[in-house]
Design a protein around this motif. Structure first.
Motif, PDB file in Angstrom:
ATOM      1  N   ASN A 157      14.913  -8.579   6.656  1.00 11.76           N
ATOM      2  CA  ASN A 157      14.985  -9.673   7.603  1.00 11.76           C
ATOM      3  C   ASN A 157      13.650 -10.325   7.691  1.00 11.76           C
ATOM      4  OD1 ASN A 157      14.984 -11.605   9.825  1.00 11.76           O
ATOM      5  ND2 ASN A 157      15.413 -10.002  11.409  1.00 11.76           N
ATOM      6  N   ASN A 193      17.318 -18.069  11.461  1.00  5.38           N
ATOM      7  CA  ASN A 193      18.287 -17.122  11.993  1.00  5.38           C
ATOM      8  C   ASN A 193      18.951 -17.783  13.015  1.00  5.38           C
ATOM      9  OD1 ASN A 193      17.559 -14.126  13.656  1.00  5.38           O
ATOM     10  ND2 ASN A 193      19.451 -14.812  12.600  1.00  5.38           N
ATOM     11  N   HIS A 211      21.657 -15.511   8.587  1.00 10.03           N
ATOM     12  CA  HIS A 211      20.215 -15.529   8.041  1.00 10.03           C
ATOM     13  C   HIS A 211      20.409 -16.494   6.747  1.00 10.03           C
ATOM     14  CE1 HIS A 211      18.220 -12.535  10.098  1.00 10.03           C
ATOM     15  NE2 HIS A 211      19.202 -12.156  10.470  1.00 10.03           N
TER      16      HIS A 211
END
Lengths: 545, 444
Positions: A157, A193, A211
């Motif tokens: 992430n 995101n 994402h």
């Protein structure tokens, strides 16, 4: 209706003009807040309040989108950080059908009263709009999926990576470019995101985590004595991936006249190469205008696919809904109905795919709760399909939507947006070198540059980043001042060769604009390197007094 | 409630500045109300209203600055947003280009607000669209249009005592009329601070006429032609030129205004001597806010006078590096015209092309400001002083710098919005020789 606050990033120096208006939607937040999540139980409760309130006011259909949109942008030039942007936008959009018409309202207040009020407003607007309708909305049937979830298969992430690490990366890229001879570099990391929750009266409660990332740069090299300058932009692609896109791997590199990248990007290596190539461009040969066979790299061809196949096969354009802004389409319904409209050569197979791993448009379900899939747009050179939403499916004889609905924010009305549209790789084993080998007089183009196309998508002109002359099957040196002009149908009919699957790569648009008020979306376009014969090339050099 | 009065705005901003514990801060408050209506296929497709207020606080410690925003204005929220901006400033890397806020400035009076526009409601928008749709149906053409209005308040204050306030309204309307057989298309744009100047029926009639007259266009060979550009056609090219008139890239050697061997072309004659291009925040047709978002006072100023570059834009940092006064980016731009009407200009043309608008304009070469794009929604061939017939659309490759050297006639001026960028233009109809069209398009 809550207004989105668009903050346009301006004053980023000379190269800002190369980027489209970059919308930053939302309010500034501390970077760590991006890692907090809203739990699905809360979102389901909010959605049920809206669904019930709309139904009690007379809505015959309702969908609710609860969205948390996070943006992080890191912007640098040479040895300086110009800007770090962290924003969050959170709220709910409610869309209803009442008296056969659409209505929409949105709120960023999440208490029951505010949600119910927004639902009431949506129904009132639908009833008002229904008075001006020529025919009621016809929704393709859609089964409810119950409580389901989809998450982009990312490895890292990007919002978990400390800002310092990102700044260090960009500054090291800048340093490498400057040491390589560049006079200026602007570098960027865009990260997005979307945490989206969809619920509808069909019985779906869909939680999704999307994402996207785009590392890019612009390099300028100046020749002080002649007063000329040249630029070279990054060969990266915006991707539907996490930070892993920046962890370079040898298996994702294609070696050639310059290194090209697949599913991982070596930003440092590309910046070094770019500095040298911008310098080389200053003394490169100015192209002789005329007809050339073009070998187009996927880092370039994606934009030609986007403009000449993606946009004209949007069904809302075909029907005239975009006539006052983006335009209509030359791919009218009669051409599709004929089942023999010759869009391109037999080699040309173009497909829509919202499931492609790593692509910008990949989601499990679209913004009206339709499970995503893939379908043919151009089959063996013939137009066979469009891109449709639930209220358009019946127009092209479909009994289900193709899942092409998207809104760029909870406060925007969802409408038809382009899925990933890609050119299928060649079936025969063929490399880039094999394609170049067969060309007597041609140009090999890498990277996307200037682009322009008419409002019905016939006539286009494209430039690139790197141009190499091909003479008798061999690369004969760098060219500059190149742009090609063609007509969509003529161009795709001149396609005589496509490299095989091993060369297949994605390119894409991070900020594709459409609609009034304008919304942005992100979409990928895959292809392998392809050859187009006898394309008109112009020389773009001019002199000012 | 988002449209704060000057008193109310001042009160909120004073409170915010008092909460500051940083070396200093600058606070911007904006409030906006507005709405839009969109129609296509002779039917309304979407309509909406919006209202919002936002407070942006930038705090700084030395050369470290952080920005935070909020849309709630109770005391606790105001203090929270100040603290958050201070936290972010402490986290930020030093920015060597950071400039401390300005001391108090004096600004001229604003002309950007119109009561009539502030009163627009959903009924007004629906009627505006209905008028256009009715005319389209009567003439058997298909309309697609968009009307958007805004009513905004902008206020700012900083820890050095600067305060600024401005109210502005705007309405923008565009409509495309297409013949039902798909062979003709016309378009019109209108942009005003004062909606009482807008007549969607009048605008729609112009678009309908263009659509009907542009049916069955003939192809003519691409090449260099004399063109009459309507202001809507030249606006985006001139906007692009204006946005490329910043001093910094020119000094850095990467602008059309860079001088061979170093420096800028400030003071050089780059255009036809009839070109007078200037900004004036108090112009009655295109008023602009009298101050910039960073609090600098705008003034009337030449950009090009008699073809000579008189001013290029220096932000405060670059001005400090070059030891010059900063020159803020303008909020409007006016190109002097003449008295000739479009009819006069057509009458005086032996052979030429009338262009309604350009579309999909993109940079081809930043060095020469070479742009490409296409004609759209009404392109006509002129012969011996008359419009002879509609012609198929062309792609052009041309530079506004070259264009402004090839001026034949400058006619009457019209206000036009150039599609974003926050700058409105007042531009003449222009007759230009040797405009470069490079290929044909079948698009209607």
């Amino acid at each position: 209706m809550k207004r989105r606050d668009f903050i346009y990033l301006t004053g980023l120096g000379a190269t800002a003009a190369m980027l489209p208006g970059i919308p930053v939607m939302g309010h500034d937040i501390h970077p760590e807040r991006a890692l907090e999540k809203v739990d699905t139980t809360t979102k389901k409760r909010m959605a049920d309040v809206a669904l019930n309130a709309a139904r009690s006011k007379g809505a015959t259909y309702t969908d609710v989108r609860i969205g948390r949109y996070l943006n992080q942008y890191v912007i640098t030039r040479e040895d300086k950080v110009e800007n770090i942007v962290n924003t969050e936008s959170y709220g709910m959009g409610i869309r209803v059908i009442a008296n056969g018409g659409w209505g929409f309202a949105a709120t960023d207040k999440t208490d029951n009263d505010s949600i119910a009020k927004a639902a009431d407003l949506a129904v009132a607007i639908a009833k008002e709009n229904s008075r001006l309708l020529t025919e009621p909305v016809r929704l393709a049937p859609q089964k409810g999926y119950g409580e389901v979830a989809w998450k982009a298969p990312i490895e890292k992430n990007a919002f978990e990576v400390p800002i310092k690490e990102k700044v260090d990366l960009l500054l090291s890229v800048n340093d490498a470019a400057m040491k390589g001879g560049a006079n200026f570099i602007n570098s960027y990391l865009f990260m997005v995101n979307e945490q989206k929750y969809f619920a509808s009266t069909d019985g779906s409660y869909i939680d999704q985590d999307v994402h996207r990332i785009w590392p890019t740069f612009f390099i300028t090299k100046i020749d002080a004595t002649s007063g000329k300058f040249e630029t070279r932009n990054a060969l990266s692609a915006p991707m539907g991936m996490g930070y892993e896109y920046l962890y370079a791997r040898p298996q994702d590199k294609i070696q050639g006249i310059t290194t090209l990248y697949k599913n991982r990007y070596d930003m440092l290596e590309d910046a070094k190469a770019a500095a040298g190539q911008a310098t080389e461009k200053l003394t490169a040969k100015s192209v002789e205008p005329g007809k050339y066979d073009l070998i187009l790299d996927p880092s370039h061809l994606w934009l030609t696919i986007h403009e000449s196949t993606g946009h004209p096969t949007e069904l809302d354009r075909v029907l005239g809904y975009e006539a006052n802004f983006a335009g209509t389409s030359f791919l009218t319904l009669d051409k599709w109905e004929s089942k023999k409209f010759n869009y391109g050569s037999k080699l040309v197979n173009i497909f829509a795919d919202k499931t492609q791993v790593g692509s910008l448009g990949a989601v499990g379900y679209d913004d009206e709760g339709v499970k995503c899939g893939q379908w043919d747009i151009i089959k063996d050179g013939v137009l066979v399909n469009y891109q449709a939403t639930r209220d358009q499916a019946h127009i092209v004889g479909l009994n289900a939507s193709q899942g092409c609905c998207y809104a760029d924010n909870w406060s925007s009305v969802q409408f038809q947006r382009m899925p990933n549209i890609s050119l299928m790789a060649g079936k025969e084993k063929k490399s880039i070198d094999d394609l170049i080998k067969g060309v007597e007089k041609g140009i090999y183009i890498i990277g996307d540059g200037s682009f322009s196309i008419d409002q019905q998508r016939y006539n286009f002109q494209f430039g690139g980043q790197l141009y190499y002359e091909i003479k008798n099957g061999k690369i004969a040196g760098m060219l500059k001042d190149v742009a090609y002009q063609s007509n969509t149908q003529e161009f795709w009919n001149s396609c005589v060769g496509i490299a095989d699957e091993s060369d297949y790569r994605l390119g894409g648009s991070f900020f594709d604009g459409k609609g009034q008020p304008m919304q942005t979306s992100s979409v990928s376009h895959g292809s392998s390197t392809a050859r187009f014969n006898g394309v008109n090339v112009i020389n773009t050099a001019r002199k000012l007094g | 409630m988002s449209l704060y009065s000057e008193e109310e705005a001042k009160k909120i901003l004073e409170k915010v500045v008092r909460f500051s514990k940083a070396d200093g801060c600058e606070v911007n408050l904006t409030g906006a109300e507005g709405g839009n209506i969109r129609y296509a296929r002779n039917s309304v497709s979407t309509a909406g209203e919006n209202s919002d207020a936002i407070l942006v606080v930038q705090s700084y410690f030395g050369k470290k600055a952080g920005t935070a925003t909020i849309n709630e204005f109770d005391d606790a929220s105001l203090e929270k947003v100040v603290r958050r901006s201070e936290e972010l400033a402490q986290l930020a890397p030093e920015n060597p280009e950071f400039m401390e806020p300005l001391p108090p400035q004096s600004y001229g009076e604003s002309r950007t607000f119109s009561e009539a526009t502030a009163k627009i409601n959903p009924d007004f928008r629906a009627q505006a669209a209905a008028n256009s749709i009715r005319l389209a149906k009567e003439k058997e053409v298909t309309s697609a249009g968009f009307l958007e209005d805004s009513n905004t308040v902008a206020a700012m204050m900083n820890s050095k005592g600067l305060f600024a306030y401005n109210r502005a309204t705007n309405v923008t309307y565009t409509v495309t009329m297409r013949t039902n057989d798909g062979t003709g298309s016309g378009w019109v744009t209108r942009d005003f601070n004062d909606v009482s100047k807008l007549d969607t029926s009048e605008a729609s009639k112009v678009a309908i006429d263009k659509a009907l007259q542009s049916k069955n266009a003939k192809a003519i060979e691409p090449g260099k032609y004399t063109v009459i550009l309507e202001p809507a056609a030249s606006a985006e090219l001139l906007r692009n030129m204006l946005f490329n008139m910043n001093a910094r890239p020119a000094d850095e050697g990467r602008s059309f205004l860079s001088k061979k061997g170093g420096g800028t072309r400030l003071g050089d004659k780059l255009f036809d001597e009839r070109i007078n291009f200037y900004t004036d925040p108090w112009h009655k047709e295109v008023p602009a806010a009298p101050w910039t978002p960073d609090g600098q006072a705008r003034k009337k100023m030449d950009i090009i006078r008699n073809g000579v570059v008189k001013n290029i834009f220096y932000d405060r940092y670059w001005a400090s590096q070059k030891n010059v006064e900063s020159v803020p980016f303008p909020g409007n731009a006016i190109l002097d015209g003449g008295t000739a009407s479009i009819e006069d200009m057509i009458r005086d043309t032996k052979k030429g092309i009338l262009v309604t608008r350009f579309w999909y304009i993109r940079t081809v070469d930043p060095q020469t400001l070479l742009y490409t794009g296409l004609t759209r929604d009404g392109t006509f061939y002129i012969e011996n002083g008359k419009i002879k017939h509609p012609i198929k659309n062309f792609r052009f490759n041309e530079s506004p710098v070259i264009m402004l050297n090839n001026v034949e006639t400058l006619g009457r001026q019209v206000r036009v919005s150039a599609g974003g960028g926050g700058v409105n233009f007042f531009l003449p109809y222009m007759k230009i020789r040797d405009f470069t069209f490079t290929s044909l398009s079948d698009a209607v």
